[in-house]
Design an enzyme around this catalytic site. Structure first.
Site, PDB file in Angstrom:
ATOM      1  N   LYS A 138       4.111 -14.941   5.011  1.00  0.00           N
ATOM      2  CA  LYS A 138       4.406 -15.907   4.026  1.00  0.00           C
ATOM      3  C   LYS A 138       5.832 -15.828   4.134  1.00  0.00           C
ATOM      4  O   LYS A 138       6.395 -15.770   2.962  1.00  0.00           O
ATOM      5  CB  LYS A 138       3.803 -15.187   2.976  1.00  0.00           C
ATOM      6  CG  LYS A 138       3.792 -16.250   1.624  1.00  0.00           C
ATOM      7  CD  LYS A 138       2.738 -17.365   1.657  1.00  0.00           C
ATOM      8  CE  LYS A 138       2.915 -18.321   0.722  1.00  0.00           C
ATOM      9  NZ  LYS A 138       2.025 -19.582   0.676  1.00  0.00           N
ATOM     10  N   ASP A 181     -11.812  -8.939   5.918  1.00  0.00           N
ATOM     11  CA  ASP A 181     -13.107  -9.279   5.266  1.00  0.00           C
ATOM     12  C   ASP A 181     -13.489 -10.472   5.143  1.00  0.00           C
ATOM     13  O   ASP A 181     -14.592 -10.881   5.087  1.00  0.00           O
ATOM     14  CB  ASP A 181     -12.605  -8.764   3.632  1.00  0.00           C
ATOM     15  CG  ASP A 181     -12.992  -7.283   3.337  1.00  0.00           C
ATOM     16  OD1 ASP A 181     -12.659  -6.586   4.224  1.00  0.00           O
ATOM     17  OD2 ASP A 181     -13.588  -6.889   2.379  1.00  0.00           O
ATOM     18  N   TYR A 186       0.787  -1.344  -0.050  1.00  0.00           N
ATOM     19  CA  TYR A 186       0.136   0.178   0.099  1.00  0.00           C
ATOM     20  C   TYR A 186       0.892   1.208  -0.034  1.00  0.00           C
ATOM     21  O   TYR A 186       0.051   2.327   0.005  1.00  0.00           O
ATOM     22  CB  TYR A 186      -0.973   0.061   1.074  1.00  0.00           C
ATOM     23  CG  TYR A 186      -2.134  -1.038   0.873  1.00  0.00           C
ATOM     24  CD1 TYR A 186      -1.836  -2.475   0.989  1.00  0.00           C
ATOM     25  CD2 TYR A 186      -3.232  -0.620   1.147  1.00  0.00           C
ATOM     26  CE1 TYR A 186      -2.765  -3.342   0.885  1.00  0.00           C
ATOM     27  CE2 TYR A 186      -4.463  -1.716   0.918  1.00  0.00           C
ATOM     28  CZ  TYR A 186      -4.097  -2.918   0.611  1.00  0.00           C
ATOM     29  OH  TYR A 186      -5.137  -3.953   0.509  1.00  0.00           O
ATOM     30  N   ASP A 190      -5.922  -6.758   5.344  1.00  0.00           N
ATOM     31  CA  ASP A 190      -7.025  -6.304   4.641  1.00  0.00           C
ATOM     32  C   ASP A 190      -8.033  -7.504   4.154  1.00  0.00           C
ATOM     33  O   ASP A 190      -8.999  -7.654   4.488  1.00  0.00           O
ATOM     34  CB  ASP A 190      -6.559  -5.439   3.464  1.00  0.00           C
ATOM     35  CG  ASP A 190      -7.856  -4.535   2.992  1.00  0.00           C
ATOM     36  OD1 ASP A 190      -8.601  -4.710   3.196  1.00  0.00           O
ATOM     37  OD2 ASP A 190      -7.434  -3.974   1.792  1.00  0.00           O
ATOM     38  N   ASP A 206      -1.870 -18.124   3.763  1.00  0.00           N
ATOM     39  CA  ASP A 206      -2.949 -19.135   3.202  1.00  0.00           C
ATOM     40  C   ASP A 206      -3.282 -20.279   4.095  1.00  0.00           C
ATOM     41  O   ASP A 206      -4.782 -20.250   4.081  1.00  0.00           O
ATOM     42  CB  ASP A 206      -2.256 -19.667   1.953  1.00  0.00           C
ATOM     43  CG  ASP A 206      -0.802 -20.240   2.062  1.00  0.00           C
ATOM     44  OD1 ASP A 206      -0.450 -20.028   3.114  1.00  0.00           O
ATOM     45  OD2 ASP A 206      -0.420 -21.137   1.299  1.00  0.00           O
TER      46      ASP A 206
END
Ligand code: GGG
Length: 354
Positions: free
Chosen positions: A187, A254, A137, A250, A226
């Site tokens: 990750k 959600d 971002y 983010d 993941d």
């Protein structure tokens, strides 16, 4: 987590509804704050502009006056923004910019289901603590033309400073919760340099000399992003506080909203050391804009979360209890939760329970 509050006569709150249903849910949150009476200092609201619609009218998405006015406020509520998916010259996401301008480095997103009976343990009760200023971002993207076609690159920034402060925020929040567990999301099996630094820095937080053993009671876990999503859907009860770089946080928050029924229920705050801005996790929802059926509960809960961060616990508790009661009774719900009620009716139901 509480900010230092001094006894004050009034609480100045910037309101930035921005785009789409932001303009329908932020007035509902405002109305609830007004109804709190003596639980908070008398709220004084300042209406401020930002967003895609402002950009199309004025040529800028975040007016300087909005940023300057916010610096004079005690807190703020932001609605939702509809940035286009294509590149538009001169446009930059105002929410991403605001978080940077005000150094609101943490996006705290509690995802909690409502238990059948008050006082029962909810099935889902976790908090995503998302780093808010870095990762992809930072929006440093380049497009170059090569012999084999166009090539796009993006810089992903992870710093020790930002990782350490978001780590401290996550431990601080965990300390105030019964489970006292932090799961680091990363990750680093693939991105060993960037995610490796994030993971390592957060693991080191409890050992910092200035922390002085304060977080020793907090259990630290870690999970590859993941597999974290997979386990979130299969066994959400294993999580308490999840701390993640910006993009993973983010997406994860959600996704977690699906576990509690709707994105329309999940609040957040953008928090820095001296300022807090509530913001529902949902977006501007252009498909339902203007129909009067947007769920106001995420915005109302975001107002409660803002108050909680400001130290106005009684007011925050009152709002949360009223919202939980409305959800538990299930009679006045917007269509995202299977109901037929309008935004105004849900707001009225919350006001009645307050
Ligand atoms: N209230 C959350 C929200 O507005 N979500 C949509 C979003 O994140 N948009 C980013 C943008 O449009 O710049």
């Amino acid at each position: 987590r509480r900010m230092a509050t001094t006894a004050r006569q009034s609480l100045k709150i910037g309101l930035i509804p921005a785009d789409g249903i932001g303009k329908e849910v932020i007035p509902a949150a405002k109305r609830v704050l007004e109804a709190l009476g003596s639980d908070i200092p008398k709220p004084e609201f300042v209406s401020l502009l930002a967003g895609w619609e402002v950009f199309t009218r004025e040529g800028y998405a975040l007016p300087d006056e909005t940023v300057e006015a916010l610096k004079e406020c005690d807190g703020a509520l932001f609605g939702a923004v509809s940035s286009p998916s294509r590149r538009v010259t001169g446009y930059s996401s105002p929410i991403v910019q605001l978080r940077k301008e005000l150094d609101l480095y943490a996006n705290v997103r509690p995802v909690t289901s409502v238990a059948a009976n008050p006082g029962d343990k909810p099935d889902v009760d976790l908090v995503v603590v998302r780093e808010n200023t870095e990762c992809l971002y930072v929006k440093q993207e380049q497009l170059t033309l090569t012999e084999s076609g166009r090539e796009a690159r993006a810089t992903r920034l992870i710093t020790e400073r930002a990782s350490r402060r978001i780590g401290k925020m996550a431990f601080e929040i965990a300390l105030g919760r019964p489970r006292q567990q932090v799961t680091i999301i990363h990750k680093s099996n693939v991105l060993s340099v960037t995610d490796g630094l994030f993971r390592e820095t957060i693991r080191a937080v409890p050992k910092l000399s200035e922390v002085n053993g304060k977080y020793d009671s907090v259990k630290v876990e870690e999970q590859i992003v993941d597999s974290a999503v997979y386990r979130l859907f299969r066994e959400p009860e294993i999580y308490d506080v999840l701390v993640a770089p910006n993009l993973y946080g983010d997406i994860l928050s959600d996704a977690a909203a699906a576990l509690v029924g709707s994105l329309g229920l999940v609040p957040s705050v953008n928090a820095g050391d001296n300022f807090v801005m509530g913001e529902p996790v949902h977006g501007s929802a252009p498909d339902i804009e203007g129909k009067g059926i947007a769920n106001p509960l995420a915005a109302i809960r975001s107002a409660a979360l803002m108050l909680r961060f400001q130290g106005y616990t009684a007011g925050a508790d009152r709002i949360d209890r009223a919202v939980d009661q409305v959800i538990r009774e299930g009679e006045v719900l917007t269509p995202d939760l299977g109901g037929k009620s309008k935004t105004q009716e849900v707001l009225d139901a919350v006001l009645k329970k307050l």
